[in-house]
Design a protein around this motif. Structure first.
Motif, short mmCIF file in Angstrom:
data_model
loop_
_atom_site.label_atom_id
_atom_site.label_comp_id
_atom_site.label_asym_id
_atom_site.label_seq_id
_atom_site.Cartn_x
_atom_site.Cartn_y
_atom_site.Cartn_z
N VAL A 18 -10.09 2.13 -32.10
CA VAL A 18 -11.32 2.33 -31.65
C VAL A 18 -11.80 3.50 -32.74
O VAL A 18 -11.28 3.29 -33.80
CB VAL A 18 -10.94 3.46 -29.92
N PHE A 19 -13.20 3.58 -32.53
CA PHE A 19 -14.05 3.61 -34.58
C PHE A 19 -14.54 4.88 -33.41
O PHE A 19 -15.52 4.49 -32.53
CB PHE A 19 -15.44 2.65 -34.29
N LEU A 20 -14.97 5.93 -34.12
CA LEU A 20 -15.72 7.38 -34.51
C LEU A 20 -16.91 6.70 -34.63
O LEU A 20 -16.44 7.70 -36.16
CB LEU A 20 -14.87 8.12 -33.77
N ASN A 21 -17.66 7.45 -34.29
CA ASN A 21 -19.12 7.64 -35.24
C ASN A 21 -19.49 8.79 -35.15
O ASN A 21 -20.48 9.10 -34.53
CB ASN A 21 -20.56 6.75 -35.41
N LYS A 22 -19.37 10.19 -35.01
CA LYS A 22 -19.54 11.90 -35.47
C LYS A 22 -21.62 11.80 -35.11
O LYS A 22 -21.56 12.71 -34.48
CB LYS A 22 -19.09 12.85 -35.07
N SER A 23 -21.34 11.20 -36.34
CA SER A 23 -23.37 11.29 -36.45
C SER A 23 -24.12 10.93 -35.78
O SER A 23 -24.71 11.66 -35.14
CB SER A 23 -23.45 11.43 -37.92
N ALA A 24 -23.47 9.68 -35.37
CA ALA A 24 -24.63 8.52 -34.20
C ALA A 24 -23.97 9.60 -32.85
O ALA A 24 -24.39 8.68 -31.95
CB ALA A 24 -23.99 7.51 -34.48
N LYS A 25 -22.53 10.08 -32.80
CA LYS A 25 -22.74 10.56 -31.09
C LYS A 25 -22.08 9.28 -30.66
O LYS A 25 -22.56 8.95 -29.27
CB LYS A 25 -22.79 11.38 -30.56
N HIS A 26 -21.16 8.27 -31.20
CA HIS A 26 -21.42 6.86 -30.60
C HIS A 26 -19.29 6.20 -31.32
O HIS A 26 -18.93 6.51 -31.80
CB HIS A 26 -21.85 5.95 -31.38
#
Lengths: 114, 113
Positions: free
Chosen positions: A64-72
């Motif tokens: 699982v990958f999390l991109n907080k800035s993109a909320k994705h």
């Protein structure tokens, strides 16, 4: 108001290839994210989770990958197997804000073709 | 390993009747959650309990009530049933605390005629 969104209702992938399931969220208070897999007539089965202090978590074939800035966030399954065919739900919660209940996306039906 | 148990698995009721759904959490889990999944929809949080006290409340109608008992099992009571209450009702349990995954039961399918 759908705070967790899975924009692809379905996905078909050849066996052995990578499956990528995507999820977007709107609530910046969410700090814990989970993926569940669901077969018909069964409850959701926990797959993998990630906290907001990380950007990647790996468990066997699942990452699982999390991109907080993109909320994705995204779930990668590699290699995909026919037994992976199911509905996958993304879920989010805000435990640091005292809210442990899960907000679910609408699900993506993954079909892995042998 | 023991999982979350829900009973009954299927329930058929008439409009305006009452229904009681039961949930037995995984041993040593102290937190129970109830979710409702309508046809073609994602699960929606209804209510949760920690150590027999209500901890969070979601979109639970006033016609519904729930409680957690001393053995940690929980019951969801539904009164004046409506056609729109037909859904899958999932119970989940977890250990309290940050970052503990919720484990789901198989669900109760309620059909209101």
């Amino acid at each position: 108001d759908q705070q967790v969104k899975q924009n692809s209702p379905s996905l078909s992938v050849q066996e052995g290839r990578i499956s990528i399931l995507n999820c977007d969220y709107t609530n910046s208070m969410f700090d814990y994210f989970l993926w569940y897999k669901k077969y018909p007539a069964e409850g959701p089965t926990f797959l993998i989770s990630i906290s907001s202090i990380k950007d990647k978590n790996e468990d066997g074939r699942f990452t699982v990958f999390l991109n907080k800035s993109a909320k994705h966030l995204s779930l990668h399954i590699v290699p995909s197997q026919p037994g992976d065919s199911a509905v996958y739900f993304c879920a989010a919660s805000a435990p640091m804000a005292g809210a442990n209940n899960l907000f679910f996306g609408t699900g993506t039906r993954l079909t892995v073709i042998p | 390993a023991a999982g979350v148990i829900q009973s009954p698995r299927h329930l058929i009721k008439e409009k305006r009747e009452t229904a009681t759904l039961k949930c037995y959490p995984i041993p040593r889990h102290d937190t129970v959650y109830w979710y409702q999944q309508g046809p073609g929809q994602d699960p929606q949080f209804l209510i949760s309990f920690y150590e027999k006290m209500q901890s969070d409340k979601g979109s639970i109608p006033d016609r519904f009530s729930a409680q957690q008992f001393s053995d940690y099992h929980s019951e969801l009571n539904m009164s004046s049933l409506e056609l729109g209450d037909s859904a899958l009702y999932f119970c989940a349990s977890s250990l309290a605390g940050w970052g503990n995954e919720q484990f789901f039961g198989p669900g109760t399918r309620l059909t209101v005629l």
